[in-house]
Write an enzyme that holds these catalytic residues in place. Structure first.
Site, PDB file in Angstrom:
ATOM      1  N   GLU A  22      24.248  52.701  27.191  1.00 54.52           N
ATOM      2  CA  GLU A  22      23.479  52.539  25.892  1.00 54.52           C
ATOM      3  C   GLU A  22      23.581  53.527  24.989  1.00 54.52           C
ATOM      4  O   GLU A  22      22.482  53.966  24.615  1.00 54.52           O
ATOM      5  CB  GLU A  22      22.222  51.941  26.438  1.00 54.52           C
ATOM      6  CG  GLU A  22      22.233  50.740  27.116  1.00 54.52           C
ATOM      7  CD  GLU A  22      20.635  49.898  27.276  1.00 54.52           C
ATOM      8  OE1 GLU A  22      19.928  50.754  27.519  1.00 54.52           O
ATOM      9  OE2 GLU A  22      20.724  49.088  27.517  1.00 54.52           O
TER      10      GLU A  22
ATOM     11  N   GLU B 229      23.618  43.365  31.451  1.00 53.49           N
ATOM     12  CA  GLU B 229      22.318  43.457  31.843  1.00 53.49           C
ATOM     13  C   GLU B 229      21.348  42.386  31.642  1.00 53.49           C
ATOM     14  O   GLU B 229      21.488  42.144  30.381  1.00 53.49           O
ATOM     15  CB  GLU B 229      21.592  44.895  31.607  1.00 53.49           C
ATOM     16  CG  GLU B 229      22.483  46.057  32.094  1.00 53.49           C
ATOM     17  CD  GLU B 229      21.569  47.160  31.834  1.00 53.49           C
ATOM     18  OE1 GLU B 229      20.302  47.256  31.241  1.00 53.49           O
ATOM     19  OE2 GLU B 229      22.202  48.300  31.784  1.00 53.49           O
TER      20      GLU B 229
HETATM   21  C1  GLA Z   1      18.532  49.467  30.009  1.00 50.82           C
HETATM   22  C2  GLA Z   1      19.130  50.332  30.737  1.00 50.82           C
HETATM   23  C3  GLA Z   1      18.749  50.398  32.427  1.00 50.82           C
HETATM   24  C4  GLA Z   1      17.436  49.954  32.556  1.00 50.82           C
HETATM   25  C5  GLA Z   1      16.907  48.791  31.895  1.00 50.82           C
HETATM   26  C6  GLA Z   1      15.433  48.408  32.200  1.00 50.82           C
HETATM   27  O1  GLA Z   1      19.147  48.274  29.584  1.00 50.82           O
HETATM   28  O2  GLA Z   1      20.571  50.402  30.674  1.00 50.82           O
HETATM   29  O3  GLA Z   1      19.408  51.419  32.931  1.00 50.82           O
HETATM   30  O4  GLA Z   1      16.643  51.298  32.482  1.00 50.82           O
HETATM   31  O5  GLA Z   1      17.238  49.049  30.394  1.00 50.82           O
HETATM   32  O6  GLA Z   1      15.339  47.365  31.503  1.00 50.82           O
END
Ligand code: GLA
Ligand code: ZN
Length: 681
Positions: A150, A310
């Site tokens: 991210e 995710e």
């Molecule tokens: C982000 C991060 C993850 C985690 C999620 C929690 O997407 O990439 O590592 O912290 O948030 O929702």
């Protein structure tokens, strides 16, 4: 040489076995197998374990994890672990930490906080990724390399300042050109040497919260471009190392946000082998907004399927209130991503952590460690569905005739525009148009200003404030050759460095819209401007109203209040073989749909999946040359009727989670239908 492709839909997600005793890994593995999980994403935040100090690497644990799960047949998404720096790095090389907008150097803590210009960060990241790829590049279970995590946020340190000056020199060549481009004679900002340029932080030209206000918008917009490019360089550095050792394996990073405003994802997308997106709709996110983000992810990747990298199998822990997913909600929401083009379904996370920030974040395996839980049963159900439909969907594409333009430079530029209403919101404006089309079941691609326009019938560019060089003529050509184009107030105003196009608004869009705008009124909150369509419909305009002079265009609607009552509000211009439409004010949802209907029906364009039967169900299509798959998703808490224009008898039913009724779908239920494509499609 072409890269590998996904050979199956990945089903799995983030798994952090390093947080657990080795003895527990086998139990986890068994549960994953039982729940149809076929893939794990590992090593996302393991740098401090892999490299306890600068002189020493230790891959012993990662070796064991990779061996165990590879041998058990799991596909592995291997992260490069460069997103969270070990404590010793901050201690030894303080320049690896970012300097924030307030000018403060950060210390060890958090994650995603490396300075993109720090040579120490770059060197150490490079060394780590080299070690990792040398070690694991030949493991064929590693299906995707997941670089960093991210990417986002900005740094304002001296190193970044130096790099920014170089970036500017490369772009503008001379300080005179820079003075012109940023209009620096304003407020005596004229510069004579490159080293007089300073970063636009709170101590300099910016004010208000980060990324909100600035004295020199050209500077602040360029700084955002520069920071986006700097982070992209880090991504490319890692990618090149991986490709040196294995030029077949897919390499990506996970995009995020709604969307993330910090990075120009259209630019980044060019370097991704497959787009990956982390999707976290909140409990009150309307389904159309999530749909928009999936369409955007497909759009930045030029229509290619993407990874849902995710998503939460249950609650998140970071909302003010994090309700549980209702029965069926998990499957319906994950299939929404698939319906829009996702070829993976991945969770954060597979096992709920025992301590620290994310211990209350939902996971497949919860703290109980038990297998017969509601969440695991739903995960298993979805796994079965994906096993059934996944192989058929893997090679499908989405081909839409309508596109909406979204552009990061425009987002930044609108954001810094000082005036003429504080309620300017580019994303919200794009979403208004998207929502109206979504509710009409007209599928849409989200495209960039550099995308190929030629295969669309209708392109919509709401609030396209910044029109960079050549874009005006690109749009004009599109319409001349038969395309339909819709744009709105606050469009065509400035060039690439945020200087106004003189000679009447909307600058380079004047010709194609056949009008010019003399002044723009700001509509006060709680007020509306009345608008009357020629066909009798009364509408409400808000936000802004343009005072329009028609040149070649004709009016479809007029203002019906204020001193400019009776002047054009919405116009149509027939231009070459096409048409362009201009909206002088922000229309309410009902009137926008009315307008779309008029525009789309004009030449009997069949743009909608249901022939404009409004429905609260979401309808999506994925196709191959011969077959089409229709998804009917109920993303709400109540039963909804299936539009009668969809003749269920003509389809084979691949999935029907609501088996009890044929003409409606219960809350959070999904149907997937299949049929041969008709020639007319
Ligand atoms: C982000 C991060 C993850 C985690 C999620 C929690 O997407 O990439 O590592 O912290 O948030 O929702
Ligand atoms: Zn920096």
């Amino acid at each position: 040489m072409p890269k590998n492709e996904l050979t199956q839909m990945l089903y799995g997600g983030d798994y952090n076995p390093e947080q657990w005793p080795e003895e527990s890994w086998d139990d986890d593995l068994k549960i994953f197998k039982n729940t149809q999980i076929n893939s794990i994403t590992i090593n996302v935040f393991s740098w401090s374990l892999l490299q306890p100090c600068e002189e020493k690497y230790d891959f012993s644990k990662l070796d064991k994890i990779i061996n165990k799960f590879s041998n058990a047949g799991f596909k592995i998404v291997l992260a490069t672990a460069t997103a969270a720096m070990p404590a010793w790095m901050f201690k030894k090389y303080p320049d690896v930490a970012r300097v924030d907008y307030q000018g403060r150097r950060h210390v060890f803590g958090q994650r995603h906080n490396f300075c993109p210009s720090s040579p120490n960060y770059q060197r150490l990241a490079k060394q780590l990724v080299t070690q990792l790829t040398k070690r694991y590049a030949d493991n064929e279970q590693i299906t995707v390399w997941h670089i960093n995590n991210e990417y986002g946020g900005y740094c304002y340190c001296n190193l970044c300042q130096q790099e920014f000056r170089k970036w500017l020199k490369n772009k503008y060549h001379s300080v005179n050109e820079l003075n012109r481009a940023w209009n620096l004679n304003f407020w005596g900002h004229t510069i004579y040497h490159w080293d007089e340029i300073v970063v636009p932080n709170e101590l300099g030209d910016a004010f208000g919260p980060e990324n909100s206000d600035t004295a020199v918008s050209g500077l602040s917009i360029d700084y955002r471009r520069f920071q986006s490019d700097s982070l992209l360089k880090l991504f490319q550095m890692e990618k090149e190392i991986i490709e040196f050792h294995n030029d077949k394996v897919l390499v990506t990073t996970n995009f995020h946000g709604t969307p993330n405003p910090d990075l120009d994802y259209f630019k980044w997308a060019k370097f991704q082998d497959i787009i990956a997106y982390d999707s976290y709709p909140t409990y009150d996110t309307p389904a159309y907004q999530t749909a928009f983000l999936y369409d955007l992810m497909r759009g930045i990747g030029n229509g290619r399927p993407f990874m849902l990298m995710e998503s939460t199998p249950s609650q998140v822990n970071w909302q003010n209130y994090s309700p549980l997913k209702r029965p069926g909600q998990l499957q319906a929401q994950e299939l929404q991503a698939v319906a829009h083009g996702a070829n993976t379904v991945q969770f954060f996370q597979l096992k709920q952590s025992v301590g620290a920030q994310e211990k209350f974040h939902g996971a497949v395996i919860a703290h109980s460690g038990k297998q017969n839980t509601r969440v695991i049963n739903e995960v298993k159900q979805l796994g079965k569905t994906l096993q059934h439909v996944g192989p058929q969907l893997l090679q499908t594409t989405t081909q839409n005739k309508v596109a909406i333009i979204f552009d990061w430079s425009n987002l930044w530029a609108v954001n810094y525009a000082a005036g003429i209403t504080k309620d300017l919101d580019y994303l919200a404006s794009v979403l208004d148009y998207y929502r109206a089309l979504y509710e009409m079941n007209i599928p849409v691609d989200i495209i960039g200003v550099d995308s190929d326009f030629s295969h669309y019938k209708l392109i919509i560019a709401p609030m396209l404030y910044m029109v960079k060089e050549n874009l005006g003529s690109k749009i004009t050509n599109f319409v001349e050759n038969g395309g339909k184009f819709i744009t709105s107030y606050f469009s065509g105003l400035v060039d690439e460095t945020d200087n106004i196009y003189l000679g009447g608004y909307p600058g380079p869009l004047k010709k194609v819209t056949g009008l010019w705008v003399e002044e723009t009124d700001a509509i006060l909150p709680e007020s509306v401007i009345k608008i009357k369509f020629n066909d009798g419909l009364s509408a409400d305009g808000t936000l802004l109203s343009d005072l329009i002079h028609l040149e070649r265009a004709s009016a479809l609607a007029y203002y019906d209040s204020e001193f400019y009552q009776g002047t054009p509000a919405i116009t149509k211009n027939i231009f070459g073989k096409g048409e362009s439409y201009y909206l002088g004010s922000k229309l309410d949802n009902k009137s926008l749909k009315h307008l779309f209907k008029t525009i789309c029906q004009d030449q009997n364009d069949s743009l909608s999946i249901t022939n404009y039967q409004y429905s609260s169900l979401e309808l999506c299509k994925r196709v191959t040359a011969k077959t089409e798959y229709i998804f009917i998703l109920n993303l709400s808490n109540q039963a909804e009727k299936i539009p009668t224009s969809i003749d269920l008898n003509k389809y084979e039913t691949l999935l029907n989670t609501d088996k009890n009724s044929s003409n409606s779908i219960k809350a959070w239920n999904v149907m997937i239908l299949k049929r041969n494509r008709l020639i007319s499609d």
